[in-house]
Design an enzyme around this catalytic site. Structure first.
Site, PDB file in Angstrom:
ATOM      1  N   GLY A 164       0.818  -1.202   0.000  1.00 19.88           N
ATOM      2  CA  GLY A 164       0.000   0.000   0.000  1.00 19.88           C
ATOM      3  C   GLY A 164       0.856   1.258   0.000  1.00 19.88           C
ATOM      4  O   GLY A 164       1.959   1.291  -0.556  1.00 19.88           O
ATOM      5  N   SER A 165       0.371   2.291   0.666  1.00 17.70           N
ATOM      6  CA  SER A 165       1.050   3.596   0.635  1.00 17.70           C
ATOM      7  C   SER A 165       2.355   3.620   1.401  1.00 17.70           C
ATOM      8  O   SER A 165       3.111   4.599   1.286  1.00 17.70           O
ATOM      9  CB  SER A 165       0.114   4.679   1.177  1.00 17.70           C
ATOM     10  OG  SER A 165      -0.990   4.858   0.308  1.00 17.70           O
ATOM     11  N   THR A 166       2.665   2.573   2.184  1.00 21.52           N
ATOM     12  CA  THR A 166       3.979   2.533   2.849  1.00 21.52           C
ATOM     13  C   THR A 166       5.107   2.397   1.821  1.00 21.52           C
ATOM     14  O   THR A 166       6.275   2.587   2.158  1.00 21.52           O
ATOM     15  CB  THR A 166       4.061   1.361   3.851  1.00 21.52           C
ATOM     16  OG1 THR A 166       3.909   0.119   3.151  1.00 21.52           O
ATOM     17  CG2 THR A 166       2.982   1.479   4.922  1.00 21.52           C
ATOM     18  N   TYR A 167       4.734   2.084   0.574  1.00 19.87           N
ATOM     19  CA  TYR A 167       5.703   1.954  -0.517  1.00 19.87           C
ATOM     20  C   TYR A 167       6.089   3.310  -1.095  1.00 19.87           C
ATOM     21  O   TYR A 167       7.121   3.446  -1.765  1.00 19.87           O
ATOM     22  CB  TYR A 167       5.062   1.095  -1.609  1.00 19.87           C
ATOM     23  CG  TYR A 167       6.004   0.361  -2.528  1.00 19.87           C
ATOM     24  CD1 TYR A 167       7.074  -0.375  -2.056  1.00 19.87           C
ATOM     25  CD2 TYR A 167       5.777   0.363  -3.913  1.00 19.87           C
ATOM     26  CE1 TYR A 167       7.905  -1.087  -2.906  1.00 19.87           C
ATOM     27  CE2 TYR A 167       6.594  -0.341  -4.777  1.00 19.87           C
ATOM     28  CZ  TYR A 167       7.660  -1.058  -4.267  1.00 19.87           C
ATOM     29  OH  TYR A 167       8.471  -1.769  -5.122  1.00 19.87           O
ATOM     30  N   LYS A 168       5.281   4.329  -0.838  1.00 19.43           N
ATOM     31  CA  LYS A 168       5.467   5.630  -1.483  1.00 19.43           C
ATOM     32  C   LYS A 168       6.797   6.307  -1.129  1.00 19.43           C
ATOM     33  O   LYS A 168       7.428   6.904  -2.022  1.00 19.43           O
ATOM     34  CB  LYS A 168       4.283   6.539  -1.169  1.00 19.43           C
ATOM     35  CG  LYS A 168       2.996   6.096  -1.868  1.00 19.43           C
ATOM     36  CD  LYS A 168       1.786   6.925  -1.441  1.00 19.43           C
ATOM     37  CE  LYS A 168       0.521   6.442  -2.147  1.00 19.43           C
ATOM     38  NZ  LYS A 168      -0.685   7.152  -1.677  1.00 19.43           N
TER      39      LYS A 168
END
Length: 635
Positions: free
Chosen positions: A336-340
């Site tokens: 999810g957005s922890t990859y951003k």
């Protein structure tokens, strides 16, 4: 007087010659066989005869302790009374003896099977437990009837115990009785070590090893923990009765294993998860020490030591909650957005973006015939790199993924450990999926499936699509970022301790390698992640914290719904979104990194970040949340 005609006499003499030759041939065979047995094969049969005369009676070694980083023992041994049977003194039918004893003490079918298997494996030499952990009442009843059972007695034996029951069960693992497969594996180890150690067969004496680690650290450090079994060399009669003890070799206890884990932190996080499923990994980035390794729900490893009963096994194995599943090690999740933050760092390093470069976000991104929507209706307006992380703008990363392409993303993320085996000291680690065109070609069989479509690249930018990593990999990746590109292999064990001298030998691995990153680019990402907790998606959770912390919330889609609008409460539980969170603290010199997922919980800021806040408060400031029972040492 009888007379023979010449033809008859010739025939008779011919038969005598044939008979003589046959008898001579037989004698030659016998002499040849005698020479073979007495001269050529003398050594072999002398050894067999000696083995029939001498038996080795095993003496198991005490297993080493499991100790957390602060000296708290989480795996130990204890003494309990067992009903032991001297195999050499068993008269008549074994089943009849067990039937008689079962009238006095409770003997389960499992106890019966294990005892009979021990008899078969030992040539009926030695003393073996028939029933373990007798109660006071059972002990008293047997002692009153002891005269009826020669060769049966009560002894104190050492057993493995996990004093905190379910706590940290997936990282500790458990031990169990040796299986045939275990024996074959140990025999192979012996054969491989014979060249280097002439005493290998003696020091790894198989009958003395009754229990082995099955999973977790008990399995990974089996050869360290189990020690060296001892034995008595006993002279026996042809009927198997012991005559005298010829020699003895005492057992050597196993070494203690000192973990990097803070068991109090582990306990706190497991309590904070409550009834939620999920995984949580905390790492010290400078060393790779794993501080907490949580998999929820968990199980009680004490149930497995003497063999788990069928009812408990069925409950564990059939549960939809999957309590036996090691989620941090084996579970793979879209980040999810922890990859951003990693995507933003990739953009800086590949020069696809600058920190000040902006986009205008209308709340969606059209690519081909598909519309990729942002989490915020109407969009985030004008967005630069820091705002894209602080407010978690999807559209920014849709565009970035399109511009970078799948292979560029793959090549940048691989050194951080995504989609790679970390090498942690546990067996069975999942590799996960870091997609590339080559990966897809090797994974799928049909030509139309092997082709990479540009539309598949877009969702990779927000940690969705084919992206699937373990929480261990996510924590490892964040530790590498927090440690400025210096990669340390994550590990659960810090040292091996001698049980007599208490001398510790450190096992902490050295630096694995370095990722070539510009310090100014790392600083941009860290600053943005700190702002996430100051004014961004998790600001309310970290309000009033006595330390600065960088973080990133994430909400990962589990299942592609037909409805365009996701409604958490109206969606079946196991199809709801996962809540994720990553963090490092203190921001200026991180001593702890966290990655976590709360399965099917919903928004990361609402369900994951609060757990991380309480864990960081305890680890950095010693604050214990009021709603969680205080830590108590086991008796």
């Amino acid at each position: 007087m009888v007379s023979f005609k010449k033809p008859d006499l010739d025939s008779f003499q011919e038969r005598i010659h044939i008979a003589t030759l046959f008898v001579t041939f037989c004698f030659l065979l016998l002499i040849t066989r005698l020479v073979w047995l007495q001269l050529v094969s003398h050594g072999k049969y002398a050894l067999l005869a000696e083995n029939n005369r001498i038996a080795l009676v095993p003496a198991p070694a005490n297993r080493g302790l499991l100790i957390d980083r602060n000296g708290i023992v989480i795996g130990r041994n204890y003494s309990a009374l067992t009903l032991d049977v001297n195999a050499a003194e068993v008269k008549g039918n074994v089943d009849e003896l067990i039937d008689e004893l079962s009238q006095i003490v409770l003997i389960s079918p499992r106890d019966r099977r294990n005892f009979k298997r021990s008899l078969e494996d030992s040539r009926k030499m030695g003393t073996f437990p028939l029933r373990s952990m007798l109660t006071e009442a059972e002990t008293a009843r047997f002692m009153a009837n002891r005269y009826r059972f020669p060769g049966v007695e009560i002894r104190a034996r050492s057993f493995r115990e996990y004093p905190y029951n379910e706590l940290a069960s997936h990282l500790i693992g458990y031990i169990g009785r040796v299986s045939q497969r275990d024996k074959e594996k140990m025999q192979a180890e012996i054969e491989n070590s014979k060249a280097d150690d002439p005493d290998a067969l003696q020091t790894s004496f198989l009958p003395g090893i009754q229990y082995v680690g099955k999973i977790g650290l008990e399995q990974s450090y089996e050869t360290v923990l189990r020690g060296v079994p001892g034995y008595d060399q006993v002279e026996i009669t042809a009927g198997g009765k012991p005559v005298r003890t010829l020699s003895s070799s005492p057992s050597i206890p196993g070494k203690n294993v000192v973990l990097s884990v803070d068991i109090k932190l582990q306990y706190l996080v497991e309590q904070l998860y409550g009834n939620f499923r999920g995984a949580f990994v905390a790492i010290e980035p400078e060393t790779g020490d794993i501080l907490a390794f949580v998999s929820k729900p968990n199980f009680n490893p004490n149930d497995f030591v003497e063999g788990i009963d069928s009812v408990t096994w069925k409950e564990l194995n059939d549960s939809p909650q999957k309590p036996l599943y090691n989620r941090p090690l084996k579970g793979i999740y879209p980040p999810g957005s922890t990859y951003k933050p990693f995507m933003a760092l990739a953009a800086l390093e590949t020069k696809k973006r600058t920190p000040s470069q902006t986009i205008s976000d209308p709340g969606y991104f059209d690519f081909g015939n598909h519309t990729f929507r942002d989490d915020k209706k109407g969009g985030h307006g004008i967005v630069d790199m820091q705002k894209s992380i602080v407010e978690s703008c999807d559209t920014y990363y849709y565009l970035l993924a399109r511009d970078m392409g799948v292979n560029m993303m793959h090549d940048f993320m691989k050194p951080f450990g995504f989609g790679q085996i970390t090498g942690i000291d546990l067996q069975g680690e999942s590799k996960g999926v870091l997609p590339s065109t080559e990966w897809k070609k090797n994974t799928f069989k049909k030509p139309e499936q092997q082709k990479w479509y540009e539309g598949e690249t877009i969702s990779l930018g927000i940690g969705q699509g084919y992206n699937a990593f373990t929480i261990l990999q996510l924590a490892h990746g964040m530790a590498n970022l927090a440690n400025n590109g210096i990669v340390m292999k994550p590990h659960l064990v810090k040292a091996i301790e001698d049980p007599f001298t208490r001398h510790r030998t450190l096992t902490t691995p050295k630096e694995s390698y370095r990722i070539d990153l510009a310090p100014e680019n790392i600083e941009v990402i860290k600053k943005a992640m700190v702002e996430v907790n100051n004014s961004g998606t998790s600001a309310s959770v970290f309000k009033g914290a006595g330390y600065q912390v960088g973080g990133k919330t994430g909400t990962a889609q589990v299942f592609s719904l037909n409805s365009k609008e996701y409604k958490h409460g109206a969606t079946a539980e196991f199809l709801r979104d996962h809540a994720l969170y990553t963090a490092f603290a203190p921001a200026d010199k991180p001593t702890i990194v966290i990655a976590m997922v709360v399965e099917n919980a919903g928004f990361g800021a609402q369900y994951a970040a609060p757990i991380a806040r309480k864990a960081l408060d305890f680890y950095l400031e010693g604050k214990w949340p009021k709603e969680i029972p205080e830590w108590k040492r086991a008796p």
